[in-house]
Design a protein around this motif. Structure first.
Motif, mmCIF file in Angstrom:
data_model
loop_
_atom_site.group_PDB
_atom_site.id
_atom_site.type_symbol
_atom_site.label_atom_id
_atom_site.label_comp_id
_atom_site.label_asym_id
_atom_site.label_seq_id
_atom_site.Cartn_x
_atom_site.Cartn_y
_atom_site.Cartn_z
ATOM 1 N N LEU A 143 18.642 48.395 68.829
ATOM 2 C CA LEU A 143 19.571 49.017 69.762
ATOM 3 C C LEU A 143 18.759 49.631 70.899
ATOM 4 N N ILE A 144 18.945 49.105 72.096
ATOM 5 C CA ILE A 144 18.206 49.608 73.260
ATOM 6 C C ILE A 144 18.914 50.794 73.891
ATOM 7 N N GLY A 188 13.299 37.873 72.358
ATOM 8 C CA GLY A 188 13.226 38.656 73.582
ATOM 9 C C GLY A 188 14.536 38.714 74.345
ATOM 10 N N GLU A 189 15.582 38.084 73.820
ATOM 11 C CA GLU A 189 16.876 38.053 74.497
ATOM 12 C C GLU A 189 17.675 39.314 74.186
ATOM 13 N N THR A 190 18.531 39.702 75.137
ATOM 14 C CA THR A 190 19.430 40.840 74.938
ATOM 15 C C THR A 190 20.869 40.363 74.962
ATOM 16 N N ARG A 191 21.739 41.137 74.316
ATOM 17 C CA ARG A 191 23.161 40.852 74.362
ATOM 18 C C ARG A 191 23.912 42.172 74.283
ATOM 19 N N THR A 192 25.166 42.131 74.652
ATOM 20 C CA THR A 192 25.989 43.332 74.658
ATOM 21 C C THR A 192 27.144 43.169 73.687
ATOM 22 N N ARG A 236 32.048 37.674 66.666
ATOM 23 C CA ARG A 236 32.893 38.703 67.253
ATOM 24 C C ARG A 236 32.308 39.252 68.548
ATOM 25 N N GLU A 237 31.453 38.471 69.208
ATOM 26 C CA GLU A 237 30.809 39.007 70.416
ATOM 27 C C GLU A 237 31.839 39.414 71.465
ATOM 28 N N THR A 272 29.674 50.654 74.088
ATOM 29 C CA THR A 272 29.127 49.389 74.574
ATOM 30 C C THR A 272 27.614 49.439 74.381
ATOM 31 N N ALA A 273 27.121 48.575 73.494
ATOM 32 C CA ALA A 273 25.726 48.653 73.070
ATOM 33 C C ALA A 273 24.937 47.441 73.538
ATOM 34 N N THR A 274 23.717 47.682 74.002
ATOM 35 C CA THR A 274 22.800 46.616 74.384
ATOM 36 C C THR A 274 21.784 46.433 73.264
#
Length: 526
Positions: free
Chosen positions: A188-189, A208-212, A12-13, A199-201
């Protein structure tokens, strides 16, 4: 149940989730399970392993909280006692009844006060099925044998025992079955608030990867980090505060042979439990110490160890010293700050704080493991105005957790069935597997010992390790030895190192051949 919608997890990204749950402790996982069962799309993120902090550092009790009656917490105690009955039925593998002996000390609370409190304890829950309180002569009753002769009178009452971190994992497993996405080692950053969406990062701490991602609402079940998340990561002000109280425990070789536990009054009015633990040990705790440091790095102090030893030595014939301690653990309870001056008197009740000045966020302050299921219901009720997906019927009170779909009285029968199916298992190993996994033990054990794979120590097989990796998010020896089980008490450093090597290779290579579960057979033996 027909009211529960069971779906497969979706990617569901690109679409907003109904709810982003932050925190993989008992409250977060309980909320995720309930919400997913009502048909909501759920993403849960936990910065470490499930139950890494507070939820694995409890005294392992499902109880009403007898001592809370002194602080007039009648609503909380009644709710907890009702929940105790429900949890005993939906998780009979990891939760079971236990009798507690309360010796009377002439210099502490008077006998009439104890008797009154226990009468209330027995009657606040009208559906109580456990045996009620009885007065005991400690000089003649078997329960008095381990105690010093100066203790003549006492009371024996009922409560429940729980494998706390397993309760968390089973809620997460059921949430995933119902379509929730459970992301461990994911932090959660930051989250930006819009009128309708967050909208969460998110940071994957392993890669080490990030996603939104986007979510219609956030549930802040971050435990000791609940206030920090509000202030530093989502920028929401709250009038409510959290108060951190450290609770520490020690484990020593078994102090007494009988199955009952003891609740010990101390001169400072605190109480300490001495509880049979993992068959060969006694668990002693807890302390109540204000904590203002990093909640992720908590250790027992020398003073706390001494305090717990002295508490036990005040009552038992067999004394213990710090040299007898084989293991310790400590955790921080994120209690709702009611401005009480005494750490022991701080309320164990919970407060649910909703901010709906934009996309809504609900924050959980306080709570205790016994009331997690009811807390989850209350949380969704508070949000249903903003998110109709939470408006489905409540369903968790009667639905067994994974592996728990058998009657509590049938536990011994399930152990016998497991041994008949896998006769190579020792009685102790068969008992442990059913205690940890319930009917899922039949997914782990095989009829032929050769199919169990490598053995780590005397009771942990590669087959079980693979199951924990594939089904329970285990990624390290610590996850398996101290949260999914307590086998760390029985293994050497070399065995632990061998297990860690196996896990690292296993995670890197993926699922091994022949590790498919035997769901059909498991259902047949239920």
């Amino acid at each position: 149940m027909s009211s529960i919608r069971e779906v497969s997890p979706l990617n569901r990204e690109s679409a907003p989730y109904d709810v982003l749950v932050v925190g993989g402790g008992i409250n977060g996982c309980g909320i995720a399970r309930d919400a997913a069962g009502r048909g909501a799309s759920v993403l849960l993120v936990e910065q470490d392993d499930l139950a890494s902090h507070t939820s694995s550092a409890s005294t392992k009790l499902i109880h009403g909280g007898l001592r809370y009656l002194e602080y007039y917490e009648f609503r909380l105690v009644r709710e907890a006692l009702i929940e105790r009955e429900r949890l005993l039925k939906i998780a009979p593998h990891i939760i079971w009844p236990m009798r507690f002996v309360l010796p009377h000390s002439k210099i502490l609370r008077p006998a009439w006060l104890l008797r009154t409190g226990l009468f209330l304890y027995d009657h606040l829950c009208t559906t109580m099925t456990l045996p009620k309180t009885r007065a005991v002569n400690l000089r003649t009753d078997v329960t008095g044998r381990p105690l010093k002769s100066e203790y003549v009178r006492g009371f024996e009452y009922s409560d429940g025992w729980v494998q706390d971190s397993r309760l968390v994992v089973l809620n997460a497993m059921d949430a995933e079955r119902l379509g929730a996405s459970i992301n461990t080692r994911t932090q959660l950053i930051h989250a930006e608030r819009g009128s309708q969406l967050w909208t969460a990062t998110l940071l994957d701490r392993a890669s080490g990867e990030t996603r939104t991602v986007q979510a219609k609402t956030i549930i802040n079940a971050a435990g000791p980090w609940v206030a920090e998340l509000l202030q530093d990561r989502v920028g929401v002000a709250s009038k409510n505060k959290v108060r951190l109280v450290k609770g520490s425990h020690i484990v020593v070789p078994r102090l007494f042979e009988s199955k009952q536990a003891y609740i010990l009054q101390n001169p400072d009015k605190r109480i300490v439990f001495a509880i049979p633990y993992e068959q060969d040990f006694t668990l002693i705790g807890t302390t109540d110490v204000p904590w203002e440091q990093d909640p992720g790095k908590v250790e027992i102090s020398k003073d706390e160890i001494q305090y717990l030893c002295e508490s036990v030595n005040r009552y038992f014939q067999k004394s213990v010293s710090p040299d007898d301690v084989v293991w310790t653990y400590a955790g921080v309870r994120p209690l709702y700050d009611d401005n009480s001056g005494n750490a022991s008197a701080v309320t164990r009740d919970y407060v649910l704080d909703v901010d709906a000045s934009g996309a809504p966020i609900l924050s959980v302050f306080g709570g205790k493991i016994t009331t997690f299921r009811k807390l989850a219901e209350h949380a969704l009720e508070k949000l249903v105005t903003y998110l109709p997906a939470f408006g489905g019927p409540s369903w968790t009170a009667d639905t067994p957790l994974p592996g728990g779909d058998f009657a509590p009285a049938d536990f011994d029968r399930q152990v016998a069935k497991l041994q008949a199916y896998a006769p190579h298992l020792t009685p102790k190993t068969a008992w442990r597997l059913v205690r940890n996994y319930g009917l899922r033990a039949f997914d782990i054990a095989t009829a032929a010992e050769t199919e169990m794979g490598q053995w780590f120590g005397t009771t942990l097989s590669a087959r079980e390790v693979d199951y924990l990796i594939d089904n329970e998010w285990a990624r390290s020896a610590e996850d398996i030895l101290w949260r999914r089980s307590k086998l760390g008490l029985f293994m050497t450093d070399a065995e632990k190192a061998s297990l860690q090597t196996y896990i690292e290779e296993r995670v890197e290579t993926g699922r091994p051949a022949g590790s498919e579960t035997t769901q059909t057979w498991r259902q047949d033996v239920a």
